[in-house]
Design an enzyme around this catalytic site. Structure first.
Site, mmCIF file in Angstrom:
data_model
loop_
_atom_site.group_PDB
_atom_site.id
_atom_site.type_symbol
_atom_site.label_atom_id
_atom_site.label_comp_id
_atom_site.label_asym_id
_atom_site.label_seq_id
_atom_site.Cartn_x
_atom_site.Cartn_y
_atom_site.Cartn_z
ATOM 1 N N ASP A 47 5.569 29.541 6.624
ATOM 2 C CA ASP A 47 5.344 30.650 7.556
ATOM 3 C C ASP A 47 3.892 30.676 8.044
ATOM 4 O O ASP A 47 3.624 30.823 9.236
ATOM 5 C CB ASP A 47 5.653 31.996 6.890
ATOM 6 N N THR A 135 13.394 33.375 6.680
ATOM 7 C CA THR A 135 12.711 32.689 5.569
ATOM 8 C C THR A 135 13.679 32.412 4.421
ATOM 9 O O THR A 135 13.585 31.372 3.764
ATOM 10 C CB THR A 135 11.525 33.555 5.057
ATOM 11 N N SER A 246 18.795 34.083 10.585
ATOM 12 C CA SER A 246 17.799 33.975 11.681
ATOM 13 C C SER A 246 18.379 34.170 13.080
ATOM 14 O O SER A 246 19.561 34.476 13.250
ATOM 15 C CB SER A 246 17.072 32.620 11.609
ATOM 16 N N LYS A 249 21.648 32.979 15.288
ATOM 17 C CA LYS A 249 22.836 33.758 15.718
ATOM 18 C C LYS A 249 22.811 33.946 17.242
ATOM 19 O O LYS A 249 23.844 33.850 17.898
ATOM 20 C CB LYS A 249 22.863 35.124 15.007
ATOM 21 N N ASP A 275 11.778 39.378 15.859
ATOM 22 C CA ASP A 275 13.117 38.963 15.410
ATOM 23 C C ASP A 275 14.121 38.946 16.562
ATOM 24 O O ASP A 275 15.291 38.585 16.352
ATOM 25 C CB ASP A 275 13.639 39.898 14.314
HETATM 26 N N1 LIG Z 1 16.974 45.936 5.989
HETATM 27 C C1 LIG Z 1 16.893 45.070 6.994
HETATM 28 N N2 LIG Z 1 17.717 45.176 8.054
HETATM 29 C C2 LIG Z 1 17.663 44.291 9.078
HETATM 30 N N3 LIG Z 1 16.791 43.267 9.119
HETATM 31 C C3 LIG Z 1 15.942 43.116 8.090
HETATM 32 C C4 LIG Z 1 15.947 43.997 6.976
HETATM 33 N N4 LIG Z 1 14.989 43.592 6.120
HETATM 34 C C5 LIG Z 1 14.393 42.502 6.677
HETATM 35 N N5 LIG Z 1 14.962 42.215 7.859
HETATM 36 C C6 LIG Z 1 14.636 41.160 8.825
HETATM 37 O O1 LIG Z 1 15.721 40.254 8.838
HETATM 38 C C7 LIG Z 1 15.183 38.997 9.218
HETATM 39 C C8 LIG Z 1 16.163 37.918 8.858
HETATM 40 O O2 LIG Z 1 17.360 38.188 9.491
HETATM 41 P P1 LIG Z 1 18.704 37.465 9.073
HETATM 42 O O3 LIG Z 1 19.070 37.964 7.723
HETATM 43 O O4 LIG Z 1 19.647 37.839 10.133
HETATM 44 O O5 LIG Z 1 18.374 36.019 9.026
HETATM 45 C C9 LIG Z 1 13.888 38.931 8.496
HETATM 46 O O6 LIG Z 1 13.057 38.063 9.216
HETATM 47 P P2 LIG Z 1 12.149 36.970 8.418
HETATM 48 O O7 LIG Z 1 13.077 36.036 7.717
HETATM 49 O O8 LIG Z 1 11.391 36.324 9.513
HETATM 50 O O9 LIG Z 1 11.282 37.773 7.488
HETATM 51 C C10 LIG Z 1 13.392 40.379 8.520
HETATM 52 O O10 LIG Z 1 12.483 40.611 9.571
HETATM 53 MG MG LIG Z 2 12.182 37.188 11.283
#
Ligand SMILES: Nc1ncnc2c1ncn2[C@@H]1O[C@H](COP(=O)(O)O)[C@@H](OP(=O)(O)O)[C@H]1O
Ligand SMILES: [Mg+2]
Length: 345
Positions: A47, A135, A246, A249, A275
């Protein structure tokens, strides 16, 4: 001001270089290189390295063309990294390996990372960056994305999504690594990470909701999966959802491999702008719809989060009207949008 087509090439180059770095860092990733941010989400050497690389690349490319600096709103900052000297050294090592110009030291690294720390952009055009979106997917060696968008007057006008583990097409599962690109008014395209040619992409034309393919987060958070299942049931969907980490989608919807992407996890959670900005314009330029759960456009004008929005609704255009109806059946929004109730029975 620089032509958007010029900035498009600059942004692609930055994301392409970042994706190459990600693949190598992921292949060498060991657990000690993963540290916990204050909010407990894992953040890796990847990151920080990618955030610094992309910022440096954008700054040097635009400066070389005589353009003044644009504000950058990015996910990471230098504070957490400074607490971990071993990780910081690793980030410097990777940065200096991938960055073409002269090596930098720890203080320049912090300076570069912290350019992304601002709360409110001060320039008409500004960048927003998620160096590694998903991540958790990156750590699981699954899907993740380098997500970069250029905003103008607080709306995305360029979106670049580097997806190093996503097959370029669903019928070539072993040919991995693609970049999706959108420019306002000019459509969405896909290219291979290692090739220059681009192909246009479009959302699906699916209009039969019973055949719709939903996509949602791989990770279950709050009531997210339960709500999506309720909405898809109301819509008559028969297929299981695709669960992907991520902004891949958004990529799946933009190229028609999925028809609908929904995201609402907790009443209090506000989505981060990085995001969504890149994926948002990529889906729109591919002919799809991106709004929130109340049908409102995403509002990027209020800082680092989408404070004026509730969740994300992304769909091909044919299914969007029925999807809206199904959401109305599943959520009871109270007046003035301050509270809402989920109807799960
Ligand atoms: N409670 C929550 N509800 C929705 N999104 C969240 C969350 N907590 C963290 N995230 C976000 O969800 C992203 C990942 O989404 P997904 O699960 O769809 O892959 C994370 O980005 P990062 O991985 O860049 O930190 C973070 O920003
Ligand atoms: Mg993110």
């Amino acid at each position: 001001m620089l032509a958007i087509s010029k900035l498009r090439s600059i942004a692609i180059k930055a994301v392409q270089q970042a994706c190459i770095a990600c693949v190598e860092i992921q292949s060498h990733l060991v657990n000690e290189e993963t540290i916990n941010k204050k909010d407990k989400s894992p953040v890796t050497v990847g990151d920080y390295t990618v955030q610094a690389l992309v910022i440096e690349s954008l700054l040097s490319s635009t400066q070389a063309l005589g353009e003044s600096e644009y504000s950058i709103v990015a996910e990471e900052d230098a504070d957490t990294l400074a607490e971990q000297p071993d990780v910081q050294n690793k980030v410097l090592e990777y940065f200096n390996r991938y960055n073409a110009s002269k090596p930098i030291d720890a203080s320049r690294l912090s300076e570069l990372l912290d350019k992304g720390k601002i709360k409110n952009p001060t320039t008409k055009r500004w960048w927003t960056l998620d160096p590694i979106d998903g991540t958790l997917g990156f750590l699981r060696r699954d899907q993740y994305a380098v997500a970069l968008a250029l905003m103008e007057d607080n709306k995305p006008i360029l979106g670049i999504l580097g997806c190093p583990s996503l097959p370029i097409a669903s019928n070539t599962p072993n040919d991995k690594g693609c970049i999706l690109i959108a420019q306002k008014g000019a459509g969405s395209f896909i290219r291979h990470i290692e090739r220059d040619d681009e192909q246009p992409i479009h959302v699906s034309t699916q209009s039969d909701s019973s055949q719709a393919i939903f996509t949602e987060s791989y990770v279950s958070r709050g009531f997210g999966h339960e709500l999506n299942s309720k909405i898809s049931k109301n819509l008559g969907v028969t297929r299981d959802p695709l669960r992907i980490d991520s902004q891949c989608k958004y990529a799946m919807v933009a190229r028609g491999d999925s028809d609908i992407y929904l995201r609402l996890t907790e009443l209090a959670y506000k989505e981060c702008i990085w995001d969504h900005a890149a994926g948002h314009i990529i889906v729109e330029e591919a002919g799809g719809q991106v709004f929130d759960f109340q049908g409102k456009p995403l509002d990027y004008s209020v800082g680092r989060k989408l404070d004026n929005n509730i969740g994300i609704v992304c769909s091909n255009s044919n299914l969007y009207p029925a999807l809206k109806e199904s959401i109305k059946k599943s959520i009871d929004f109270k007046p003035h949008h301050y509270t809402f109730t989920l109807i799960f029975e």
